[in-house]
Design a protein around this motif. Structure first.
Motif, PDB file in Angstrom:
ATOM      1  N   ASN A 103       0.819  -1.209   0.000  1.00  0.00           N
ATOM      2  CA  ASN A 103       0.000   0.000   0.000  1.00  0.00           C
ATOM      3  C   ASN A 103       0.850   1.255   0.000  1.00  0.00           C
ATOM      4  N   ILE A 104       1.956   1.217   0.756  1.00  0.00           N
ATOM      5  CA  ILE A 104       2.888   2.356   0.771  1.00  0.00           C
ATOM      6  C   ILE A 104       3.415   2.578  -0.643  1.00  0.00           C
ATOM      7  N   LYS A 105       3.740   1.483  -1.310  1.00  0.00           N
ATOM      8  CA  LYS A 105       4.230   1.578  -2.687  1.00  0.00           C
ATOM      9  C   LYS A 105       3.179   2.208  -3.593  1.00  0.00           C
ATOM     10  N   VAL A 106       1.938   1.793  -3.400  1.00  0.00           N
ATOM     11  CA  VAL A 106       0.839   2.356  -4.204  1.00  0.00           C
ATOM     12  C   VAL A 106       0.754   3.861  -3.993  1.00  0.00           C
ATOM     13  N   ALA A 107       0.865   4.283  -2.703  1.00  0.00           N
ATOM     14  CA  ALA A 107       0.749   5.709  -2.380  1.00  0.00           C
ATOM     15  C   ALA A 107       1.895   6.500  -3.000  1.00  0.00           C
ATOM     16  N   ILE A 108       3.122   5.981  -2.861  1.00  0.00           N
ATOM     17  CA  ILE A 108       4.281   6.690  -3.414  1.00  0.00           C
ATOM     18  C   ILE A 108       4.164   6.754  -4.934  1.00  0.00           C
ATOM     19  N   ASN A 109       3.736   5.659  -5.508  1.00  0.00           N
ATOM     20  CA  ASN A 109       3.578   5.618  -6.958  1.00  0.00           C
ATOM     21  C   ASN A 109       2.527   6.621  -7.428  1.00  0.00           C
ATOM     22  N   ASP A 110       1.461   6.762  -6.627  1.00  0.00           N
ATOM     23  CA  ASP A 110       0.409   7.722  -6.951  1.00  0.00           C
ATOM     24  C   ASP A 110       0.976   9.148  -6.998  1.00  0.00           C
ATOM     25  N   ILE A 111       1.759   9.487  -5.960  1.00  0.00           N
ATOM     26  CA  ILE A 111       2.327  10.835  -5.898  1.00  0.00           C
ATOM     27  C   ILE A 111       3.343  11.033  -7.013  1.00  0.00           C
ATOM     28  N   TYR A 112       4.181  10.020  -7.222  1.00  0.00           N
ATOM     29  CA  TYR A 112       5.229  10.127  -8.236  1.00  0.00           C
ATOM     30  C   TYR A 112       4.629  10.306  -9.626  1.00  0.00           C
ATOM     31  N   SER A 113       3.635   9.488  -9.951  1.00  0.00           N
ATOM     32  CA  SER A 113       3.097   9.578 -11.313  1.00  0.00           C
ATOM     33  C   SER A 113       2.326  10.883 -11.515  1.00  0.00           C
ATOM     34  N   ALA A 114       1.746  11.419 -10.420  1.00  0.00           N
ATOM     35  CA  ALA A 114       1.072  12.717 -10.541  1.00  0.00           C
ATOM     36  C   ALA A 114       2.091  13.815 -10.818  1.00  0.00           C
ATOM     37  N   LEU A 115       3.222  13.772 -10.078  1.00  0.00           N
ATOM     38  CA  LEU A 115       4.244  14.808 -10.264  1.00  0.00           C
ATOM     39  C   LEU A 115       4.852  14.730 -11.664  1.00  0.00           C
ATOM     40  N   LYS A 116       5.011  13.489 -12.145  1.00  0.00           N
ATOM     41  CA  LYS A 116       5.631  13.287 -13.457  1.00  0.00           C
ATOM     42  C   LYS A 116       4.754  13.864 -14.564  1.00  0.00           C
ATOM     43  N   ASN A 117       3.457  13.803 -14.361  1.00  0.00           N
ATOM     44  CA  ASN A 117       2.539  14.305 -15.380  1.00  0.00           C
ATOM     45  C   ASN A 117       2.235  15.789 -15.136  1.00  0.00           C
ATOM     46  N   TYR A 118       3.315  16.578 -14.923  1.00  0.00           N
ATOM     47  CA  TYR A 118       3.127  17.974 -14.514  1.00  0.00           C
ATOM     48  C   TYR A 118       2.407  18.801 -15.564  1.00  0.00           C
ATOM     49  N   LYS A 119       2.585  18.436 -16.838  1.00  0.00           N
ATOM     50  CA  LYS A 119       1.952  19.216 -17.903  1.00  0.00           C
ATOM     51  C   LYS A 119       0.436  19.254 -17.716  1.00  0.00           C
ATOM     52  N   LEU A 120      -0.118  18.141 -17.257  1.00  0.00           N
ATOM     53  CA  LEU A 120      -1.570  18.047 -17.118  1.00  0.00           C
ATOM     54  C   LEU A 120      -2.087  19.016 -16.070  1.00  0.00           C
ATOM     55  N   TRP A 121      -1.502  18.994 -14.852  1.00  0.00           N
ATOM     56  CA  TRP A 121      -2.091  19.871 -13.830  1.00  0.00           C
ATOM     57  C   TRP A 121      -1.742  21.329 -14.032  1.00  0.00           C
ATOM     58  N   ILE A 122      -0.632  21.601 -14.705  1.00  0.00           N
ATOM     59  CA  ILE A 122      -0.357  23.006 -15.024  1.00  0.00           C
ATOM     60  C   ILE A 122      -1.411  23.495 -16.024  1.00  0.00           C
ATOM     61  N   PHE A 123      -1.712  22.640 -16.998  1.00  0.00           N
ATOM     62  CA  PHE A 123      -2.742  22.989 -17.982  1.00  0.00           C
ATOM     63  C   PHE A 123      -4.099  23.184 -17.304  1.00  0.00           C
TER      64      PHE A 123
END
Lengths: 256, 286
Positions: free
Chosen positions: B26-46
């Motif tokens: 579950n910890i891995k899932v949470a970290i992965n969630d945050i990491y993949s959100a940060l990686k897709n920065y173009k989306l939330w900036i848009f």
């Protein structure tokens, strides 16, 4: 690329928050939908239980069942929106849910801006959007209107635009809730061709539908859901035989 | 042939011995969630840009409307407070203005953090995005608004003839720390207020109180020896300092950095644990 999507022993309990006693009894008395689980502290509905699905390239799966049988819930699980309570979901390839073909549609924005917004939410990359914009504009026949706010469009124009965007998707696995359709009759032929094109270039399609005609035309496999469980599975004809036993008999009677 | 079938045998993985493994997973899932959100920065900036654009559409000066009203507020309050404290407006105004603009950034992240998920419900039900995407959206959108507000700061600094020096560059790490803390807070408050709706009201009234307890309109030395404790233990004071001091041409103190970075790391840890526990449930809380 080889795409696949697998569900192994998937069960989903949907907890219900803010349910007081009277709400519980209402739920307990209803007979449609999933089974109700009140043994634990919190109220929860068992929306799916023990689902096993294994899809590969070329599979077009239809989900059939009454309202509340779990079709849309199953699609949400496939899309990753709901994580299963038990069991495992795994997939290879890009999954695109098309439950609503207009996520983020803003009627005050121009058509071009909406193409960018909607396509972004549907998971297209900037490069794909750039490449496809002309195609979408041509298809939707909006011409100069594309530079005007969408609130000035007629309903038909909006649906053409949205249909054009949704059918521009490049995805491996497509999840569709009821069919995708667009606008007026003169447009139907063109839309049909474009939709077929989309379905042909997609590896796997899962379609939840009540329309017998649509399922027969599009799908090569089907599962029948009832109370969140797979009642039967097989070819479309086999499953329909279970789902519409009376009608099937009637047809037989007519042919013989 | 039939590649999918329903099985009647029930094999569920709710075995108690697997609990420990699933915690790490579950910890891995949470970290992965945050990491993949940060990686897709173009989306939330848009997403952030379009939301700001939407908010002020068909207005002449757009987002600068908030800047304008902020400017008027700072102008009036600045002169009022400086005569109350009997200090020279030219020395007090820059202090108040930079502090208040930094406070607006922090306050609006906390405010909007309470509805991180509630305001994104439509998207969460339609498309699959990591949950942290919405937190990044809250944090970045308010940072964008903050950059608009810098115009007021510039005007006040020119008025007060404050010279800008290289210490201004400290604002970059300052904003980065604030941005990341904003993500953790938006996730934490978003989850808390989503599950227990009362917390939104509680937090809103706490924020109001916090503005007066934090040295924004007054200076720590005015409280004397007691003030030192109040301000040093208040993390908000340190967050405001790492943004305010560079703007005033001063370097934030080591204390400021230690408190803010430490607080951010603790928040990150709590967020990851909370997210790992409730990752699956967030969608049902909507």
């Amino acid at each position: 690329m080889q795409s696949w999507i697998k569900l192994h022993n998937v069960s989903l309990d949907i907890p219900i928050y803010g349910a007081d006693k009277s709400f519980r009894s209402i739920l307990a008395n209803r007979y449609v939908g999933g089974k109700l689980n009140t043994k634990k502290k919190s109220v929860s509905v068992t929306a799916l239980s023990n689902i096993n699905i294994n899809l590969e390239d070329g599979d077009r799966l239809a989900l059939i069942g009454h309202n509340g049988a779990g079709k849309s819930t199953l699609l949400s699980v496939l899309a990753g929106i709901y994580a299963p309570t038990h069991g495992k979901v795994s997939h290879h390839g890009k999954v695109t849910p098309l439950f609503n073909i207009t996520p983020g549609l803003d009627t005050a924005d121009t058509g071009l801006e909406n193409i960018k917004t909607i396509a972004t939410y549907l998971g297209m990359t900037n490069k794909q959007i750039k490449d496809k914009t002309d195609d979408i504009v041509n298809f939707s026949e909006l011409e100069d209107y594309i530079k005007l706010p969408v609130r000035t469009y007629s309903a038909g124009m909006i649906s053409r635009l949205c249909f054009g965007i949704a059918t521009a998707i490049e995805s491996n696995i497509l999840l569709v809730d009821e069919g995708i359709g667009a606008g007026d009759n003169s447009f139907a032929e063109k839309a049909k061709k474009r939709l077929e094109d989309l379905y042909n270039r997609t590896d796997i399609i899962v379609l939840a539908s009540h329309s017998k005609e649509l399922v027969q035309k599009l799908c090569n496999k089907a599962i029948l859901l009832e109370h969140g469980q797979i009642k039967c599975s097989g070819t479309v004809a086999e499953v329909f035989e279970r789902y519409y036993p009376v009608e099937a008999n009637k047809e037989e009677a007519i042919t013989t | 042939m039939n590649t999918f079938q329903s099985t009647t045998s029930v094999i569920l993985d709710n075995n108690p011995t697997t609990d420990k493994v699933s915690f790490i997973q579950n910890i891995k899932v949470a970290i992965n969630d945050i990491y993949s959100a940060l990686k897709n920065y173009k989306l939330w900036i848009f997403m952030g840009f379009s939301e700001i654009r939407r908010r002020y559409r068909r207005t002449l000066i757009g987002p600068f409307w908030t800047t304008l009203s902020l400017g008027i507020f700072i102008g009036c309050m600045g002169f009022l407070l400086s005569s109350l404290w009997k200090s020279d407006p030219r020395s007090f105004m820059p202090y108040f203005c930079t502090g208040y603009v930094s406070w607006i950034l922090i306050q609006s992240i906390l405010h909007e953090g309470c509805v991180t998920f509630m305001s994104s419900e439509a998207y969460m039900r339609q498309i699959f995005l990591p949950h942290s995407t919405y937190a990044c959206l809250v944090s970045s959108r308010n940072l964008m608004v903050f950059f608009h507000h810098l115009l007021v700061v510039a005007i006040v600094l020119v008025y007060a003839r404050t010279s800008i020096n290289l210490n201004l560059l400290y604002i970059i790490p300052g904003l980065i720390v604030t941005f990341f803390t904003g993500i953790w807070m938006s996730l934490l408050l978003g989850m808390l207020c989503l599950r227990f709706r009362d917390f939104q009201q509680i937090i809103n009234s706490l924020i109001q109180l916090a503005m007066f307890v934090t040295p924004i309109m007054w200076q720590p030395h005015q409280l004397g020896s007691k003030g030192l404790i109040v301000t040093q233990l208040n993390p908000l004071h340190h967050y405001i300092s790492i943004i305010r001091m560079p703007l005033l041409g001063q370097a934030p103190t080591l204390d400021n950095w230690m408190y803010t970075i430490g607080f951010s790391l603790i928040c990150a840890l709590i967020t990851i644990i909370a997210l790992s526990k409730h990752h699956k449930k967030i969608i049902f809380w909507l």
